[in-house]
Scaffold this active site. Structure first.
Site, PDB file in Angstrom:
ATOM      1  CG  PHE A 162       9.991  14.266   8.193  1.00 53.84           C
ATOM      2  CD1 PHE A 162      11.122  14.145   8.974  1.00 53.84           C
ATOM      3  CD2 PHE A 162       9.695  13.229   7.331  1.00 53.84           C
ATOM      4  CE1 PHE A 162      11.934  13.024   8.903  1.00 53.84           C
ATOM      5  CE2 PHE A 162      10.493  12.106   7.243  1.00 53.84           C
ATOM      6  CZ  PHE A 162      11.619  11.996   8.029  1.00 53.84           C
ATOM      7  CD  GLN A 276       8.535  12.797  -2.303  1.00 52.46           C
ATOM      8  OE1 GLN A 276       8.820  11.887  -1.526  1.00 52.46           O
ATOM      9  NE2 GLN A 276       7.630  13.711  -2.026  1.00 52.46           N
ATOM     10  CG  HIS A 278      14.486  12.126  -0.522  1.00 53.93           C
ATOM     11  ND1 HIS A 278      15.516  12.865   0.013  1.00 53.93           N
ATOM     12  CD2 HIS A 278      13.676  11.793   0.516  1.00 53.93           C
ATOM     13  CE1 HIS A 278      15.340  12.969   1.315  1.00 53.93           C
ATOM     14  NE2 HIS A 278      14.234  12.326   1.649  1.00 53.93           N
ATOM     15  CG  LEU A 295      16.475   8.737   1.435  1.00 55.50           C
ATOM     16  CD1 LEU A 295      16.181   9.582   0.217  1.00 55.50           C
ATOM     17  CD2 LEU A 295      15.184   8.186   2.020  1.00 55.50           C
ATOM     18  CD  GLU A 298      11.906  15.338   4.449  1.00 52.74           C
ATOM     19  OE1 GLU A 298      10.948  15.909   4.990  1.00 52.74           O
ATOM     20  OE2 GLU A 298      11.880  14.888   3.295  1.00 52.74           O
ATOM     21  NE  ARG A 329      10.603  13.792   1.505  1.00 46.22           N
ATOM     22  CZ  ARG A 329      10.414  12.535   1.864  1.00 46.22           C
ATOM     23  NH1 ARG A 329       9.855  11.681   1.010  1.00 46.22           N
ATOM     24  NH2 ARG A 329      10.770  12.107   3.054  1.00 46.22           N
ATOM     25  CG  HIS A 393      12.488   8.563  -1.811  1.00 46.78           C
ATOM     26  ND1 HIS A 393      13.081   7.447  -1.265  1.00 46.78           N
ATOM     27  CD2 HIS A 393      11.688   9.069  -0.835  1.00 46.78           C
ATOM     28  CE1 HIS A 393      12.672   7.289  -0.013  1.00 46.78           C
ATOM     29  NE2 HIS A 393      11.806   8.256   0.262  1.00 46.78           N
ATOM     30  NE  ARG A 428       6.438   9.434   0.039  1.00 50.38           N
ATOM     31  CZ  ARG A 428       7.384   9.473   0.978  1.00 50.38           C
ATOM     32  NH1 ARG A 428       7.063   9.768   2.231  1.00 50.38           N
ATOM     33  NH2 ARG A 428       8.640   9.263   0.679  1.00 50.38           N
TER      34      ARG A 428
END
Length: 632
Positions: A162, A276, A278, A295, A298, A329, A393, A428
C-alpha cells in the site's frame, strides 16, 4: 436548529421540571410518557438503562462490544442504519499488520515508523505504538473469526503493498476487506448475544461537562424519542469527510455525528484541519452521479495500477520518481490536482488510472469488486483505464482521547475509530483505518470493564429514588422538546439545500489547496449559512429524510467551523494540509491544535507532540522506504 446546548449553559445547572417523565422501573424496556408539552402534544419517549452504550455499529463499535461481552459487561450497540450496513464495508483494499508473511524483516517498529512519517510526526506516539504492536494478533484473531484473508501458497495471511509502506504488510480479502471484516465481527457479536438496535440516531449526549450519563436519540423507524441512561458511553460513529461535495462515503455517512456529540458533551477535538483526499475517487459523466467520489481502492495501485494525465503522460514521474503512484496519499492527490489545474486533466477534472497492463486473470483475482463494479457501468478495467480524481475520504482529526484507555476528558465518555484523533497525525497511512478500529477497541473495552459499569437506576416517579441525576432527565426532555420543534420547522429552506451549500463552501475554501484569505472568507460564509438555518423547513415527520438531514446539518456545521478555524490557525503546510501562503513545513508547528467548547463558542489551544520511543526512533533512523520499482 437549536437542540444543542446553548453556549455557557451547564447541564448540571438545569432545574428539574416539576412534571418529569413517569413510568415503572423496568430496566431495559421501560416506556414513559412525560407531561411536559411541546407543540401540540405531550412528549412520548422510551427509556433504556444499560451499563455501556456504544454509538456506532461499524468495526470499532462491534469490536468494542465484543471485548465487553467477553469480559462479562453488558452493552447495547446502536446504529442509525440496518445492522451490518456501516461505512466499514467501503474500506476495500486492506488492513495493516506487521506479520512479515512476504517480507520477514518487517516488524511493528517499522510499521510505527512508516505511520509517523506518513503523519508528518504529528501523531500521538502512544497511539501509534498501541495500534502497530497489537495488529499482528488482531489480524490472526479476525482470520479465526471468519474474515478469511487471502492466503499465500504456504497458507499464511497474504499481504500487499500500500502507498508509503516500507514492506508488504496490508492483509486483504480481494478488494472487499472491510466488508469481510465487518461480517466476521457482526457474526462474532451475535454469537455472544450482544444486543443491537438499528435505525436509532443519537442526537445529544447527557453530560454536565465532567461526566457522561447517557444520550437522547430518535428511533427513525417510528419517530419515538429514546432516553438512554448509561454508566459509560463509547462514541464509534465515524468521521466527517461528508462535509465535502465529492466524498468516498454515502451521503448519509461520516456526517460528523460522533465528534460533534462528544464536543457538545465537553470533550476536546483535535487535528480537524487534516482531511485526507484519497487520490482515486470516481469521476466522470460515464459513471453517473450516484458513483461520483466513490473510492477506487488503493489496491488498484498496490497491484501495479498507473496514473496518466489527459496527454497520456505517466505524470508521477515528475513528482515522485522513486515511489511513483505508491507515494503518500497527500502527495499523489496534490499531484493530480496540479495536473488538472495546469490543464492536463480530463474534461471532467480528473486523470486516468490504468491497470490493463497486468494479466487480466490476475486483476480479476485480486480486484474482483472493482472489476464487477466497473463492468456494471460498461467499463472493463482489464482492458481500459478508468477516470478518477481526488475525493474526501478520511478525517485524521476527531475526539482527543487518552490512548492508554480511550477515555476523553469527560469521565465515562470514550471514543474509538475514525471518531478519535491521534493515530494518523497530518496524513493517514493507507491500511491503517481498519487497523485503528480493531486495535484500539479492545483497549477501550478493557478499560470500561475495569470501571465495572452498572445500568443506572432511573427510579420511579420520585427523582430521589434514582441514581440517575434529575437534571439529566430535565435536560433530556428539553432536548426532545427542541427536536419536536425542529420537526415542526416551517421556514423556506429544506435541509438538503443547506447541506449542498455547506459542501460547496468547504470545497471552495478548505479543499486540497488552501490559503488564509479563502479560509477567512469560508468562515464568514459559514456564519451566514448558520443564520439561514433559522429558516429551515422540515417536510414530513421524524421518520422522514428532512428531519434526519436537519440533524446531520447541525453536526456538520460544528465540525466545519473547527476545520476552517484549524486550517486558518496552522500557518504551514504539513501532510494533508497545504497552504499556498505558507507552503513549507514549520518546525514550530509540530503541535496539535485542539478545540474546546467555551462560554462564547469554540476555544482553541495547542499542544506539543511527544517524542517516539527509542525502539521506534531506531526504526526511523534506519530509513526504511518502499522502492516502487520492486513492482516493475
Amino acid at each position: 436548529m437549536t437542540y444543542h446546548r446553548p453556549a455557557g449553559e451547564t447541564y448540571g445547572g438545569i432545574a428539574p421540571t416539576e412534571e418529569r417523565g413517569r413510568g415503572t422501573d423496568r430496566r431495559d424496556d421501560d416506556r414513559r410518557r412525560g407531561d411536559r408539552r411541546s407543540g401540540d402534544g405531550p412528549l412520548d419517549y422510551e427509556t433504556v438503562s444499560v451499563p455501556v452504550l456504544v454509538i456506532g455499529a461499524g468495526a470499532a463499535g462491534a469490536r468494542t462490544a465484543i471485548e465487553l461481552a467477553e469480559r462479562g459487561v453488558e452493552s447495547l450497540v446502536v446504529g442509525k442504519r440496518d445492522h451490518g450496513d456501516a461505512h466499514t464495508t467501503w474500506a476495500a483494499g486492506g488492513i495493516n499488520g506487521s506479520l512479515g508473511s512476504l517480507d520477514p524483516d518487517d516488524d511493528w517498529t517499522i510499521h510505527a515508523a512508516d505511520t509517523l512519517k506518513e503523519g508528518h510526526f504529528l501523531n500521538d506516539p502512544v497511539a501509534v505504538e498501541t495500534v502497530t504492536k497489537a495488529m499482528p494478533d488482531r489480524l490472526r484473531e479476525l482470520d479465526e473469526w471468519g474474515t478469511n484473508f487471502d492466503k499465500t501458497d504456504e497458507g499464511r495471511i497474504n499481504q500487499r503493498y500500500f502507498g508509503a509502506q516500507s514492506f508488504r504488510r496490508t492483509a486483504f480479502v480481494g478488494d472487499r476487506t472491510g466488508e469481510a471484516i465487518l461480517d466476521a465481527l457482526v457474526a462474532k457479536a451475535r454469537s455472544l448475544d450482544v444486543p443491537y438496535r438499528e435505525n436509532v440516531m443519537v442526537t445529544d449526549l447527557l453530560s454536565d461537562g465532567q461526566r457522561v450519563y447517557g444520550a437522547v436519540a430518535v428511533d427513525l423507524t417510528d419517530g419515538r424519542f429514546v432516553l438512554f441512561a448509561a454508566d459509560s458511553v463509547v462514541v464509534a460513529a465515524g468521521g466527517f469527510s461528508a462535509l465535502y461535495g465529492r466524498h468516498s462515503s454515502r451521503d448519509d455517512e461520516n456526517t460528523a455525528d460522533g465528534p460533534a456529540l462528544a464536543y457538545e458533551a465537553g470533550a476536546d477535538l483535535m487535528d480537524l484541519e487534516f482531511v485526507q483526499f484519497h487520490p482515486t475517487g470516481m469521476v466522470g459523466n460515464r459513471y453517473g452521479e450516484e458513483w461520483s467520489g466513490r473510492l477506487v481502492t488503493e489496491a488498484v495501485r498496490g497491484e501495479g495500477g498507473r496514473l496518466y494525465n489527459a496527454d497520456g503522460e505517466r505524470f508521477m514521474e515528475r513528482y515522485s520518481p522513486d515511489q511513483m503512484e505508491l507515494d503518500a496519499r497527500d502527495v499523489v492527490a496534490r499531484a493530480i490536482a496540479r495536473e488538472v489545474r495546469e490543464g492536463r486533466g480530463t474534461e471532467n477534472g480528473g486523470v486516468y488510472l490504468d491497470i490493463s497492463h497486468r494479466d487480466a486473470d490476475y486483476v480479476r483475482e485480486r480486484l474482483p469488486k472493482m472489476v464487477e463494479r466497473f463492468a456494471s457501468l460498461g467499463v472493463d478495467i482489464t482492458e481500459e483505464a478508468v477516470e478518477i480524481a481526488p475525493t474526501a475520504h478520511y478525517t485524521m482529526g476527531g475526539v482527543d482521547i487518552d490512548w492508554t484507555t480511550g477515555e476523553t476528558r469527560v469521565e465515562g465518555l470514550y471514543a474509538v475509530g475514525e471518531s478519535a484523533a491521534g493515530v494518523h497525525g497530518a496524513n493517514r497511512l493507507g491500511g491503517n483505518s481498519l487497523a485503528e478500529t480493531v486495535a484500539m477497541a479492545p483497549v477501550v473495552g478493557r478499560h470500561v470493564a475495569e470501571r465495572d459499569p452498572e445500568a443506572p437506576d432511573l427510579g420511579d416517579a420520585d427523582p430521589a429514588d434514582a441514581d440517575f441525576p434529575s437534571g439529566m432527565v430535565a435536560y433530556a426532555e428539553r432536548a426532545m422538546g427542541a427536536l419536536a420543534d425542529l420537526e415542526a420547522a416551517d421556514g423556506d429552506t429544506r435541509p438538503a439545500e443547506l447541506i449542498a451549500d455547506l459542501r460547496k463552501l468547504m470545497d471552495d475554501h478548505a479543499g486540497i489547496i488552501r490559503d488564509g484569505d479563502s479560509l477567512r472568507e469560508g468562515l464568514a460564509d459559514l456564519r451566514l449559512l448558520r443564520d439561514r438555518t433559522a429558516e429551515v423547513r422540515v417536510v414530513g415527520d421524524r421518520t422522514g429524510e428532512d428531519f434526519e438531514l436537519a440533524l446531520d446539518l447541525a453536526f456538520m456545521l460544528t465540525l466545519a467551523e473547527g476545520l476552517l478555524r484549524g486550517a486558518l490557525v496552522r500557518e504551514e503546510s504539513r501532510g494533508a494540509h497545504f497552504r499556498t501562503d505558507y507552503p513549507e513545513k514549520s518546525p514550530a508547528w509540530r503541535r496539535n491544535i485542539l478545540f474546546r467548547r467555551g462560554d462564547t463558542g469554540m476555544d482553541h489551544f495547542t499542544r506539543e507532540v511527544a517524542a517516539p520511543s527509542p525502539e521506534v526512533q531506531k526504526a526511523l533512523d534506519a530509513g526504511y522506504e518502499l522502492d516502487y520499482h520492486h513492482l516493475e
